[in-house]
Scaffold this motif. Sequence first.
Motif, PDB file in Angstrom:
ATOM      1  N   MET A  20      41.077  -9.590  -2.800  1.00 44.78           N
ATOM      2  CA  MET A  20      41.543 -10.914  -3.211  1.00 44.78           C
ATOM      3  C   MET A  20      42.094 -10.867  -4.633  1.00 44.78           C
ATOM      4  SD  MET A  20      41.815 -13.970  -2.168  1.00 44.78           S
ATOM      5  CE  MET A  20      42.329 -15.476  -2.893  1.00 44.78           C
ATOM      6  N   ILE A  21      41.380 -10.202  -5.523  1.00 44.28           N
ATOM      7  CA  ILE A  21      41.823 -10.104  -6.914  1.00 44.28           C
ATOM      8  C   ILE A  21      43.137  -9.326  -6.997  1.00 44.28           C
ATOM      9  CG2 ILE A  21      41.261  -9.068  -9.165  1.00 44.28           C
ATOM     10  CD1 ILE A  21      38.273  -9.799  -8.498  1.00 44.28           C
ATOM     11  N   ALA A  22      43.230  -8.218  -6.282  1.00 41.43           N
ATOM     12  CA  ALA A  22      44.451  -7.413  -6.299  1.00 41.43           C
ATOM     13  C   ALA A  22      45.638  -8.203  -5.761  1.00 41.43           C
ATOM     14  CB  ALA A  22      44.256  -6.134  -5.491  1.00 41.43           C
ATOM     15  N   LEU A  23      45.428  -8.918  -4.676  1.00 41.33           N
ATOM     16  CA  LEU A  23      46.518  -9.715  -4.102  1.00 41.33           C
ATOM     17  C   LEU A  23      46.915 -10.862  -5.028  1.00 41.33           C
ATOM     18  CD1 LEU A  23      45.391  -9.694  -0.377  1.00 41.33           C
ATOM     19  CD2 LEU A  23      47.477  -8.655  -1.317  1.00 41.33           C
ATOM     20  N   THR A  33      47.136 -14.479   2.606  1.00 42.56           N
ATOM     21  CA  THR A  33      46.537 -14.808   3.900  1.00 42.56           C
ATOM     22  C   THR A  33      45.251 -14.005   4.118  1.00 42.56           C
ATOM     23  OG1 THR A  33      47.723 -13.061   5.070  1.00 42.56           O
ATOM     24  CG2 THR A  33      48.840 -15.223   4.894  1.00 42.56           C
ATOM     25  N   VAL A  34      44.434 -14.497   5.027  1.00 38.99           N
ATOM     26  CA  VAL A  34      43.219 -13.774   5.397  1.00 38.99           C
ATOM     27  C   VAL A  34      43.595 -12.408   5.962  1.00 38.99           C
ATOM     28  CG1 VAL A  34      41.261 -13.743   7.000  1.00 38.99           C
ATOM     29  CG2 VAL A  34      41.821 -15.831   5.739  1.00 38.99           C
ATOM     30  N   ARG A  35      44.641 -12.358   6.739  1.00 38.52           N
ATOM     31  CA  ARG A  35      45.082 -11.091   7.326  1.00 38.52           C
ATOM     32  C   ARG A  35      45.437 -10.086   6.226  1.00 38.52           C
ATOM     33  NH1 ARG A  35      45.531 -10.364  12.357  1.00 38.52           N
ATOM     34  NH2 ARG A  35      45.865 -12.509  12.958  1.00 38.52           N
ATOM     35  N   ALA A  36      46.122 -10.542   5.189  1.00 36.88           N
ATOM     36  CA  ALA A  36      46.493  -9.657   4.077  1.00 36.88           C
ATOM     37  C   ALA A  36      45.260  -9.198   3.300  1.00 36.88           C
ATOM     38  CB  ALA A  36      47.469 -10.368   3.144  1.00 36.88           C
ATOM     39  N   ILE A  37      44.309 -10.105   3.112  1.00 42.26           N
ATOM     40  CA  ILE A  37      43.070  -9.754   2.404  1.00 42.26           C
ATOM     41  C   ILE A  37      42.313  -8.680   3.189  1.00 42.26           C
ATOM     42  CG2 ILE A  37      40.815 -10.588   1.626  1.00 42.26           C
ATOM     43  CD1 ILE A  37      42.228 -13.382   1.290  1.00 42.26           C
ATOM     44  N   ALA A  38      42.164  -8.899   4.486  1.00 41.48           N
ATOM     45  CA  ALA A  38      41.444  -7.940   5.333  1.00 41.48           C
ATOM     46  C   ALA A  38      42.149  -6.583   5.319  1.00 41.48           C
ATOM     47  CB  ALA A  38      41.321  -8.482   6.754  1.00 41.48           C
ATOM     48  N   ALA A  39      43.464  -6.590   5.433  1.00 41.07           N
ATOM     49  CA  ALA A  39      44.218  -5.332   5.431  1.00 41.07           C
ATOM     50  C   ALA A  39      44.038  -4.598   4.098  1.00 41.07           C
ATOM     51  CB  ALA A  39      45.693  -5.602   5.699  1.00 41.07           C
ATOM     52  N   ARG A  40      44.130  -5.318   2.999  1.00 42.26           N
ATOM     53  CA  ARG A  40      43.977  -4.688   1.686  1.00 42.26           C
ATOM     54  C   ARG A  40      42.559  -4.145   1.499  1.00 42.26           C
ATOM     55  NH1 ARG A  40      46.555  -4.920  -3.523  1.00 42.26           N
ATOM     56  NH2 ARG A  40      48.408  -5.294  -2.267  1.00 42.26           N
ATOM     57  N   ALA A  41      41.579  -4.847   2.047  1.00 45.87           N
ATOM     58  CA  ALA A  41      40.183  -4.412   1.931  1.00 45.87           C
ATOM     59  C   ALA A  41      39.847  -3.266   2.889  1.00 45.87           C
ATOM     60  CB  ALA A  41      39.247  -5.592   2.184  1.00 45.87           C
ATOM     61  N   PRO A  53      33.873 -17.917   5.807  1.00 50.03           N
ATOM     62  CA  PRO A  53      34.487 -18.785   6.813  1.00 50.03           C
ATOM     63  C   PRO A  53      36.002 -18.938   6.632  1.00 50.03           C
ATOM     64  CG  PRO A  53      33.174 -20.081   5.271  1.00 50.03           C
ATOM     65  CD  PRO A  53      32.932 -18.640   4.947  1.00 50.03           C
ATOM     66  N   ASP A  54      36.471 -18.761   5.379  1.00 51.38           N
ATOM     67  CA  ASP A  54      37.899 -18.894   5.112  1.00 51.38           C
ATOM     68  C   ASP A  54      38.226 -18.296   3.739  1.00 51.38           C
ATOM     69  OD1 ASP A  54      37.045 -20.822   3.220  1.00 51.38           O
ATOM     70  OD2 ASP A  54      37.382 -22.460   4.620  1.00 51.38           O
ATOM     71  N   LYS A  55      39.486 -18.300   3.408  1.00 50.67           N
ATOM     72  CA  LYS A  55      39.952 -17.740   2.136  1.00 50.67           C
ATOM     73  C   LYS A  55      39.348 -18.485   0.957  1.00 50.67           C
ATOM     74  CE  LYS A  55      44.086 -18.702   0.547  1.00 50.67           C
ATOM     75  NZ  LYS A  55      45.535 -18.779   0.369  1.00 50.67           N
ATOM     76  N   ASP A  56      39.182 -19.781   1.068  1.00 44.19           N
ATOM     77  CA  ASP A  56      38.621 -20.572  -0.034  1.00 44.19           C
ATOM     78  C   ASP A  56      37.183 -20.169  -0.346  1.00 44.19           C
ATOM     79  OD1 ASP A  56      40.991 -21.922  -0.363  1.00 44.19           O
ATOM     80  OD2 ASP A  56      40.384 -23.622   0.879  1.00 44.19           O
ATOM     81  N   ALA A  57      36.418 -19.817   0.681  1.00 45.94           N
ATOM     82  CA  ALA A  57      35.037 -19.375   0.459  1.00 45.94           C
ATOM     83  C   ALA A  57      35.018 -18.042  -0.285  1.00 45.94           C
ATOM     84  CB  ALA A  57      34.297 -19.256   1.796  1.00 45.94           C
ATOM     85  N   LEU A  58      35.929 -17.153   0.066  1.00 45.51           N
ATOM     86  CA  LEU A  58      36.040 -15.886  -0.664  1.00 45.51           C
ATOM     87  C   LEU A  58      36.456 -16.152  -2.106  1.00 45.51           C
ATOM     88  CD1 LEU A  58      36.214 -12.823  -1.065  1.00 45.51           C
ATOM     89  CD2 LEU A  58      38.493 -12.907   0.008  1.00 45.51           C
TER      90      LEU A  58
END
Length: 191
Positions: A20-23, A33-41, A53-58
């Motif tokens: 999330m920080i990198a993105l 997007t959540v998809r981008a976060i998951a892929a980067r992680a 539950p969502d990007k806002d929670a992260l």
Amino acid sequence: MSTVSDARIVRTREALRKAMIALAEESPLDAITVRAIAARAGVGYATFFRHYPDKDALLADVADRLIREFLQRVAPLLQDKDRAAAARSMCDFVLEHLAIYKALLAGGSGETVRAEMLRQTMITMAATRKRKPDGPLDDLMLFHLVSAILNLLSWWLRNLSAVSAATMAEVIERTVLTPVSLLRKQPPVGL
């Protein structure tokens, strides 16, 4: 077995926070997007939802960790009543985490994210208070302190080239930290 599972949970959450920080360094928060976060992680899309539950929670988790780290650094200075050093430390901390602070406070989401940052900071600070509030003035002063500092930092992050960290620290110390400390010593009549 649970230790392995717990270690994996810790690693996955840390990977998601780092992603999330990198993105946030590369794109406005709205575009992440959540998809981008998951892929980067390096985790599956569904795995993300096992942790948040969502990007806002992260994002709230990222903000909470930043706030806690920030408080660990600044709290001893404030307890020693070294407001100038505390303000300098605040500005240094923001510069050390510049990309995520820009995204959180000066990014495209603007008011919504700043409002969430204020809410999250208030919750974290209230939970880490050394003593219980004496009354409404304590809550009012905490709200003023946090919101004023966040607003000043937000402005500064949009004007970094015009104002040095040392100058911003002095502004925070003189316009927020010192007045709040004086109000705590001599509360207004009626509060």
